[in-house]
Motif scaffolding. Structure first.
Motif, PDB file in Angstrom:
ATOM      1  N   TRP A  69      54.372  76.380  13.121  1.00  0.00           N
ATOM      2  CA  TRP A  69      53.378  76.474  12.055  1.00  0.00           C
ATOM      3  C   TRP A  69      52.189  75.591  12.393  1.00  0.00           C
ATOM      4  CZ3 TRP A  69      55.079  76.624   6.314  1.00  0.00           C
ATOM      5  CH2 TRP A  69      56.138  77.525   6.139  1.00  0.00           C
ATOM      6  N   GLU A 113      49.688  73.748   9.988  1.00  0.00           N
ATOM      7  CA  GLU A 113      49.388  73.510   8.581  1.00  0.00           C
ATOM      8  C   GLU A 113      48.902  72.097   8.376  1.00  0.00           C
ATOM      9  OE1 GLU A 113      52.808  73.807   5.971  1.00  0.00           O
ATOM     10  OE2 GLU A 113      54.047  72.693   7.356  1.00  0.00           O
ATOM     11  N   GLN A 118      60.355  78.407  13.888  1.00  0.00           N
ATOM     12  CA  GLN A 118      58.988  78.853  13.672  1.00  0.00           C
ATOM     13  C   GLN A 118      58.035  77.756  14.093  1.00  0.00           C
ATOM     14  OE1 GLN A 118      58.607  79.833   9.527  1.00  0.00           O
ATOM     15  NE2 GLN A 118      60.081  81.489   9.630  1.00  0.00           N
ATOM     16  N   GLU A 134      53.997  70.505   0.967  1.00  0.00           N
ATOM     17  CA  GLU A 134      53.401  71.832   1.089  1.00  0.00           C
ATOM     18  C   GLU A 134      51.893  71.732   1.293  1.00  0.00           C
ATOM     19  OE1 GLU A 134      54.717  74.352  -2.107  1.00  0.00           O
ATOM     20  OE2 GLU A 134      56.616  74.702  -1.084  1.00  0.00           O
ATOM     21  N   LYS A 145      61.199  70.515   9.070  1.00  0.00           N
ATOM     22  CA  LYS A 145      59.941  70.530   9.815  1.00  0.00           C
ATOM     23  C   LYS A 145      59.763  69.213  10.558  1.00  0.00           C
ATOM     24  CE  LYS A 145      57.463  73.409   6.503  1.00  0.00           C
ATOM     25  NZ  LYS A 145      56.294  73.472   5.614  1.00  0.00           N
ATOM     26  N   GLY A 196      52.360  69.499   5.317  1.00  0.00           N
ATOM     27  CA  GLY A 196      53.437  69.810   6.242  1.00  0.00           C
ATOM     28  C   GLY A 196      54.125  68.570   6.779  1.00  0.00           C
TER      29      GLY A 196
END
Length: 104
Positions: A85, A87, A83, A44, A15, A47
């Protein structure tokens, strides 16, 4: 036993964060996120790779001090998906994407 960072959901998940420039308010802009900005050790909760979780786990960003969390040649050679995201911060967001590309 806790899975290694970045492998909690199967294969390695790298990420990287990015911010849109102010010019994005007026139309389309290119946003470039170098592979060196990605880390496999992200929270988590947020991020991000530069935070410590409420449970005390500290995360590491890709750097010369922590090359083990950086994408390696074998990861880039087998890149199959990407992807986007949102977050880490509660609230509404809107992002329109015209195209996505990956490369050197």
């Amino acid at each position: 036993c806790r899975p290694p960072p970045g492998f909690r959901h199967g294969s390695a998940a790298f990420k990287a964060g990015f911010a849109l420039p102010a010019a994005a308010a007026d139309g389309w802009v290119d946003v470039r996120v170098p592979f060196s900005a990605f880390s496999v050790d992200t929270s988590e909760y947020t991020g991000r790779c530069d935070t410590t979780d409420p449970n005390g786990q500290t995360h590491r960003c890709c750097s010369a001090l922590h090359p083990e969390v950086c994408p390696q040649a074998q990861h880039l050679a087998s890149l199959r998906s990407l992807q986007l995201w949102a977050e880490g911060v509660e609230g509404a967001f809107s992002l329109e994407v015209q195209s996505v590309a990956a490369g050197p």
